[in-house]
Scaffold this motif. Structure first.
Motif, PDB file in Angstrom:
ATOM      1  N   ASP A 138     -38.313 -41.241  29.102  1.00 18.62           N
ATOM      2  CA  ASP A 138     -37.461 -42.122  29.887  1.00 18.62           C
ATOM      3  C   ASP A 138     -38.311 -43.009  30.794  1.00 18.62           C
ATOM      4  O   ASP A 138     -39.231 -42.527  31.476  1.00 18.62           O
ATOM      5  CB  ASP A 138     -36.504 -41.305  30.774  1.00 18.62           C
ATOM      6  N   VAL A 139     -38.012 -44.276  30.816  1.00 19.81           N
ATOM      7  CA  VAL A 139     -38.661 -45.214  31.720  1.00 19.81           C
ATOM      8  C   VAL A 139     -37.648 -46.275  32.097  1.00 19.81           C
ATOM      9  O   VAL A 139     -36.843 -46.723  31.270  1.00 19.81           O
ATOM     10  CB  VAL A 139     -39.927 -45.842  31.082  1.00 19.81           C
ATOM     11  N   ALA A 140     -37.648 -46.659  33.358  1.00 11.91           N
ATOM     12  CA  ALA A 140     -36.773 -47.717  33.860  1.00 11.91           C
ATOM     13  C   ALA A 140     -37.653 -48.820  34.421  1.00 11.91           C
ATOM     14  O   ALA A 140     -38.702 -48.543  35.020  1.00 11.91           O
ATOM     15  CB  ALA A 140     -35.845 -47.176  34.950  1.00 11.91           C
ATOM     16  N   ALA A 141     -37.251 -50.074  34.237  1.00 11.63           N
ATOM     17  CA  ALA A 141     -38.125 -51.168  34.655  1.00 11.63           C
ATOM     18  C   ALA A 141     -37.346 -52.460  34.800  1.00 11.63           C
ATOM     19  O   ALA A 141     -36.192 -52.576  34.377  1.00 11.63           O
ATOM     20  CB  ALA A 141     -39.270 -51.355  33.649  1.00 11.63           C
ATOM     21  N   LYS A 142     -38.012 -53.441  35.395  1.00 12.40           N
ATOM     22  CA  LYS A 142     -37.447 -54.792  35.494  1.00 12.40           C
ATOM     23  C   LYS A 142     -38.584 -55.791  35.378  1.00 12.40           C
ATOM     24  O   LYS A 142     -39.654 -55.624  35.976  1.00 12.40           O
ATOM     25  CB  LYS A 142     -36.726 -54.992  36.824  1.00 12.40           C
TER      26      LYS A 142
END
Length: 637
Positions: free
Chosen positions: A536-540
């Protein structure tokens, strides 16, 4: 009775008498004034009792927690070398370069001063000084670098005093053991060890010439920074030695092959981090009187991985896409800095683009917009219409000029749609967004105007990455730090890092909602090149106007990393977006950084998880996800 005639002195005799009296009186007044000035300027000179000992500034060594040397910097001294042990070539090189009449003058070289005046007048500027070695020693021991008549007068007084108290040999010995020779090295022994890995007593004539060449400009002619320039300067010194009659013409040889570039303390790019650490030391421990060791958070393995990740991407695509610089900073969940890449080459530029560069974050700032919305009653499944909008005179436009109509906020976040971000910011209130960003760690000034929703206020990479780390840290404040402990050479602890006050800035419900959208960015949105394998990875992503700045900020439950790419002169790149080269560098670094770390799921609100993500292993702690829907045009922002 007749009056006795008065004898009159000739007019010229009377004039000479008055003149002589005037000269004597003025001379006495002048001597008194000169004595008074000397006493006045001498009153704050340091005590000379300890002149024979070297007054050390502390050397500073940076160590990783595992004990690996990260960097050495500060004022570094070697052994004190007696005059009889200093190589003759070293003495001749310094005399030929700095003060050819050293053994003949009384502390001041009148001929040298007059010669310097003529040269400076001819050049129309100051190109040559007239200070003797004795004057330079006086300045190095007793005086500050300030340029004033008082300081110059004190220098002359001390030069006369030194010449009376010490022999020429003793003066030269003290000078060579104190003079600054670049890279934090004071004295010829420290410099010899630093640049040539040998004691000063073992220097050959070429190495002596190179060290003497450093006296004019230590940084410019440093062998550690520019071996070729140092070699060229060394050859000039050999020529001066020949002109002074110390060596024959055939000894003036090319010495370029004698130098190797040997940075101190490991990789030069470590010094971006080292400089950032050094700036903090005065506030933490004041001015220590002895050598100190600073235990730091930087992980040498991850640092090398970070440097390679940035430089390899730029080496492959930078020239073609007209982007010259990149930066990366990586934080553990509690804020400790694991890696810091301030630029492509510390040797070429010491400007730290992680901590010093203020740039527009573009859509990387939209995280605050949507997070503020989720903290104020919005949900990822709320629908807004993607359409042309106007707020006063401001008309935010989508990158491609097209509008999709009704769209969920989670998808608008993933696609980075400008019109939706502006509408959300207007609905929430821009001041709430500003306050949230500051609470999460943004220290730069943020203009409370709606265009801020698209990232128009400048920030630096460290503070923006630190703000994203709050999400990785389950909404609790994160303060990036690099110092674990500071201790003296005797083991005395001067400082130990203490955890700052922790505050729950973002509630768990909002964290679970924002993660849905930020994870979607890597699945169907602008950040697919940053996606990690089975994790899981979250980014912008973010791209500023005219492709001047490209950002990619993302996190897992263990590590938060931010990448910036652009040009120092703010020139536009050839279409570099945050989801392009920065996302690639992010991916390369994060894949390696997580090697061996346990797989942990990011918290998400399952009510809002779309059926667009691939199924994950059951031990991930998340519900299975359906098939991926067709992708959408990837917005730059």
């Amino acid at each position: 009775m007749s009056k006795k005639p008065t004898r009159k002195l000739p007019a010229f005799t009377l004039q000479w008498s008055v003149l002589w009296r005037t000269i004597v009186v003025m001379g006495l007044i002048g001597m008194t004034l000169l004595l008074g000035i000397a006493l006045y300027f001498s009153r704050d000179l340091q005590n000379s009792d300890n002149l024979g000992s070297v007054s050390l500034h502390p050397s500073i060594r940076l160590l990783s927690v595992s004990g690996q040397v990260i960097a050495n910097f500060g004022d570094v001294y070697g052994d004190y070398i007696a005059y009889k042990d200093i190589p003759l070539s070293m003495i001749q090189a310094v005399i030929a370069t700095e003060d050819r009449h050293f053994f003949d003058h009384f502390g001041i070289d009148i001929t040298g001063i007059l010669r310097a005046m003529v040269i400076n007048i001819s050049a129309g500027k100051v190109v040559q000084g007239g200070s003797t070695i004795t004057q330079q020693l006086a300045k190095n021991i007793f005086l500050t670098p300030e340029r004033s008549y008082k300081r110059k007068f004190q220098e002359l007084i001390l030069a006369f005093w030194l010449e009376r108290k010490f022999t020429k040999e003793e003066i030269l010995e003290m000078y060579l053991n104190r003079v600054y020779l670049g890279a934090g090295n004071y004295g010829i022994d420290a410099a010899a060890r630093s640049y040539f890995s040998k004691k000063a007593t073992k220097l050959n004539i070429q190495e002596a010439a190179i060290l003497a060449g450093l006296l004019k400009a230590p940084s410019r002619f440093s062998p550690a920074n520019d071996p070729e320039r140092a070699a060229g300067r060394g050859r000039q010194i050999l020529q001066l030695m020949h002109e002074a009659g110390f060596i024959s013409a055939n000894m003036v040889t090319d010495i370029g092959a004698k130098i190797e570039k040997k940075p101190r303390g490991g990789a030069r790019n470590n010094y971006y981090f080292a400089d950032w650490i050094a700036e903090q030391l005065p506030d933490l421990i004041g001015s220590p009187a002895e050598d100190i060791t600073v235990v730091v958070t930087l992980d040498p393995t991850l640092q090398k991985l970070a440097e390679d990740s940035v430089n390899n991407v730029l080496a492959d695509r930078g020239k073609v896409m007209k982007v010259s610089q990149g930066a990366l900073v990586s934080l553990a969940q509690d804020g400790k800095i694991l890696a810091m890449v301030g630029g492509r080459s510390y040797g070429e530029s010491q400007f730290n683009r992680v901590t010093q560069a203020q740039r527009q974050p573009g859509s990387a700032f939209k995280m605050f917009v949507y997070l503020a919305a989720f903290m104020n009653g919005f949900s990822p499944n709320d629908v807004m219409e993607d359409k042309p909008v106007q707020f006063g005179t401001w008309k935010p436009e989508n990158y491609d000029g097209e509008y999709t109509g009704p769209i969920m906020l989670r998808d608008a976040m993933a696609k980075s749609i400008n019109s939706i971000a502006a509408q959300v910011a207007d609905a929430v209130g821009i001041q709430k967004i500003v306050d949230l960003a500051h609470a999460m760690g943004i220290q730069s000034n943020l203009e409370p105007v709606l265009s801020l929703s698209l990232g128009t206020s400048e920030v630096n990479l460290l503070e923006l990455t630190g703000a994203y780390a709050v999400l990785s840290n389950n909404g609790v404040t994160v303060v990036p730090y690099g110092i674990v402990e500071i201790r003296t050479s005797k083991g005395e602890i001067l400082y130990t890092h203490e955890e700052p006050y922790k505050e729950q800035i973002v509630d768990s419900d909002a964290i679970a909602k924002i993660n849905v959208g930020l994870m979607q960015v890597l699945e169907t949105g602008t950040g697919r090149k940053g996606k990690l394998k089975d994790r899981d990875v979250a980014a912008k992503s973010g791209t500023s106007q005219d492709f001047r700045d490209a950002w990619f900020i993302g996190f897992t439950p263990q590590i938060t990393t931010g990448v910036w790419m652009g040009n120092d002169n703010n020139a536009a790149t050839d279409g570099v977006t945050g989801g392009g080269l920065p996302a690639m560098a992010f991916h390369n670094y994060m894949e390696g950084a997580h090697d061996g770390l346990p797989v942990i799921a990011l918290p998400v609100d399952s009510r809002y998880v779309p059926n667009v993500m691939p199924a994950l292993p059951e031990d991930r702690g998340t519900k299975p996800r359906g098939e991926k829907q067709p992708g959408f045009w990837e917005s730059l922002f």
